[in-house]
Motif scaffolding. Structure first.
Motif, mmCIF file in Angstrom:
data_model
loop_
_atom_site.group_PDB
_atom_site.id
_atom_site.type_symbol
_atom_site.label_atom_id
_atom_site.label_comp_id
_atom_site.label_asym_id
_atom_site.label_seq_id
_atom_site.Cartn_x
_atom_site.Cartn_y
_atom_site.Cartn_z
ATOM 1 N N ARG A 30 4.000 14.783 -4.539
ATOM 2 C CA ARG A 30 2.811 13.934 -4.564
ATOM 3 C C ARG A 30 1.644 14.693 -3.947
ATOM 4 N N ILE A 31 0.445 14.460 -4.492
ATOM 5 C CA ILE A 31 -0.739 15.169 -4.016
ATOM 6 C C ILE A 31 -1.939 14.241 -3.971
ATOM 7 N N PHE A 32 -2.883 14.568 -3.085
ATOM 8 C CA PHE A 32 -4.247 14.080 -3.202
ATOM 9 C C PHE A 32 -5.035 15.206 -3.849
ATOM 10 N N ALA A 33 -5.885 14.869 -4.810
ATOM 11 C CA ALA A 33 -6.657 15.875 -5.528
ATOM 12 C C ALA A 33 -8.133 15.506 -5.525
ATOM 13 N N TRP A 34 -8.966 16.506 -5.265
ATOM 14 C CA TRP A 34 -10.417 16.336 -5.291
ATOM 15 C C TRP A 34 -10.949 17.051 -6.536
ATOM 16 N N TYR A 35 -11.571 16.315 -7.446
ATOM 17 C CA TYR A 35 -12.170 16.904 -8.640
ATOM 18 C C TYR A 35 -13.237 15.959 -9.169
ATOM 19 N N ASP A 36 -14.095 16.500 -10.035
ATOM 20 C CA ASP A 36 -15.212 15.710 -10.557
ATOM 21 C C ASP A 36 -15.074 15.457 -12.056
ATOM 22 N N VAL A 37 -15.456 16.443 -12.862
ATOM 23 C CA VAL A 37 -15.503 16.259 -14.309
ATOM 24 C C VAL A 37 -14.105 16.317 -14.915
ATOM 25 N N GLY A 41 -16.559 11.207 -4.065
ATOM 26 C CA GLY A 41 -15.709 10.159 -4.597
ATOM 27 C C GLY A 41 -14.378 10.140 -3.875
ATOM 28 N N CYS A 42 -13.592 9.093 -4.121
ATOM 29 C CA CYS A 42 -12.285 8.987 -3.478
ATOM 30 C C CYS A 42 -11.334 10.029 -4.063
ATOM 31 N N PRO A 43 -10.623 10.789 -3.226
ATOM 32 C CA PRO A 43 -9.619 11.711 -3.764
ATOM 33 C C PRO A 43 -8.571 10.942 -4.557
ATOM 34 N N LYS A 44 -8.083 11.548 -5.621
ATOM 35 C CA LYS A 44 -7.130 10.888 -6.511
ATOM 36 C C LYS A 44 -5.698 11.214 -6.067
ATOM 37 N N MET A 45 -4.833 10.215 -6.171
ATOM 38 C CA MET A 45 -3.433 10.391 -5.808
ATOM 39 C C MET A 45 -2.614 10.564 -7.084
ATOM 40 N N ALA A 101 0.823 -1.204 0.000
ATOM 41 C CA ALA A 101 0.000 0.000 0.000
ATOM 42 C C ALA A 101 0.855 1.252 0.000
ATOM 43 N N GLN A 102 0.556 2.173 -0.909
ATOM 44 C CA GLN A 102 1.158 3.496 -0.871
ATOM 45 C C GLN A 102 0.306 4.438 -0.025
ATOM 46 N N ALA A 103 -1.021 4.267 -0.085
ATOM 47 C CA ALA A 103 -1.929 5.129 0.682
ATOM 48 C C ALA A 103 -3.251 4.404 0.901
ATOM 49 N N ILE A 104 -3.877 4.680 2.051
ATOM 50 C CA ILE A 104 -5.186 4.123 2.378
ATOM 51 C C ILE A 104 -6.112 5.287 2.713
ATOM 52 N N VAL A 105 -7.262 5.333 2.045
ATOM 53 C CA VAL A 105 -8.244 6.401 2.258
ATOM 54 C C VAL A 105 -9.493 5.779 2.870
ATOM 55 N N TYR A 106 -10.006 6.377 3.940
ATOM 56 C CA TYR A 106 -11.175 5.814 4.618
ATOM 57 C C TYR A 106 -12.104 6.939 5.072
ATOM 58 N N GLN A 107 -13.291 6.524 5.511
ATOM 59 C CA GLN A 107 -14.340 7.459 5.948
ATOM 60 C C GLN A 107 -14.629 8.504 4.861
#
Length: 330
Positions: free
Chosen positions: A187-194, A131-135, A119-125
């Protein structure tokens, strides 16, 4: 080996997203027809935690995937944990049996039962309506006329835009960061839709989280079905592995000569001798080779050697995108 390579290729194809019908020639770094196929840096898995165990700083999470069955996730203290409900770094104590999680994994699965990966990252709750933030890893940064930035990611297949309306966070603290903290290799987590169907794809990030610098560690996979707890280490620009742990797992015997500070590894009728501090790997036939890095001891006293040294014992060694695979020659 063929199954491992097929898994890696499938992960790369899944990670590129839907095929683009239109080409944005203003933003594309290359023409669409020239875009090379790239191996994914990571793959996203979803499932329910069946069990979670800890031994020292090593964590083993067994996950039940809705369509693919169980998967063993190997993690350690460097694995990122994100509580998406609070947008903060998470904690292992938060994870419980029965929880649903998204896991960004290395792009391989072993042939064991259940298969294993790291695992590089685990996303929960994750909130029900999100949707799940993208890495991602930033590969290129451009400044826009409105004072924002565009970030090229995913092997040149996605542009992410951010501006004054983008909420910027740091994984390590709750302190807000700035657009100038978005640098190449970050490295980033990114929140986006379309995501616009162009090549590269284009999306606006409503929120970005800056993640700690990656150590670019490589997992050690032996005979396609065993992942060692230790990870390979770069030394003098050469990827090295713990000699005894790797050799004995592969069925070899290891002898230590304390007088000469040397180790002899035997695989059937073939042997190799290495000496501490000497970049000279001698085979049973008397030939020698320098591999760019002398054997060295780690803090626990274990001897490490270049992974490629195992080719002299008849093994095949592959290094690819976060994985060093050592096993019988094809």
């Amino acid at each position: 080996m063929k199954r491992l390579l097929a898994t890696l290729l499938s992960a790369a194809l899944l990670a590129t997203g839907a095929a683009a019908a239109d080409v944005d020639t203003d933003s594309a770094p290359v023409q669409a027809e020239q875009a090379p196929a790239q191996m994914a840096e990571r793959v996203l898995q979803y499932g329910t935690i069946v069990s979670l165990t800890q031994e020292d700083e090593t964590y083993t999470l067994l996950m039940d995937r809705p369509e693919s069955g169980q998967l063993q996730i190997n993690a350690n203290a460097d694995t990122l944990l994100l509580n998406d409900a609070t947008d903060t770094a998470g904690a292992w104590d938060d994870l419980q049996t029965g929880d649903s999680v998204y896991v960004y994994c290395a792009p391989y699965e072993t042939m064991s039962i259940p298969p294993q990966t790291s695992a590089q990252a685990i996303v929960y709750q994750i909130p029900a309506d999100a949707g799940c933030p993208k890495m991602h890893r930033i590969e290129q940064v451009e400044t826009t006329e409105d004072g924002g930035v565009r970030l090229l990611t995913d092997s040149g297949s996605l542009w992410l835009s951010a501006d004054a309306n983008t909420n910027l966070l740091s994984y390590a603290t709750k302190q807000t960061v700035g657009l100038d903290d978005l640098q190449v290799d970050t490295r980033i987590f990114a929140w986006y839709d379309v995501v616009l169907e162009s090549y590269p794809g284009q999306a606006f990030a409503s929120q970005l989280m800056v993640l700690p610098t990656s150590t670019e560690a490589y997992d050690i996979v032996l005979e396609e079905d065993m992942v060692l707890p230790a990870q390979a280490v770069w030394q003098d620009e050469v990827l090295t592995v713990p000699l005894r742990a790797v050799a004995e797992t592969l069925g070899c015997t290891v002898g230590w000569d304390d007088t000469h500070k040397s180790a002899t590894v035997t695989n059937g009728q073939t042997s190799m001798t290495v000496a501490l501090g000497q970049d000279a790997y001698q085979t049973q036939a008397g030939t020698q080779a320098a591999l760019g890095c002398a054997p060295y001891l780690d803090a626990e006293g274990s001897l490490w050697i270049p992974a490629q040294a195992f080719t002299s014992l008849g093994f095949q060694v592959l290094q690819m995108n976060g994985v060093v695979e050592i096993g019988p020659a094809a």
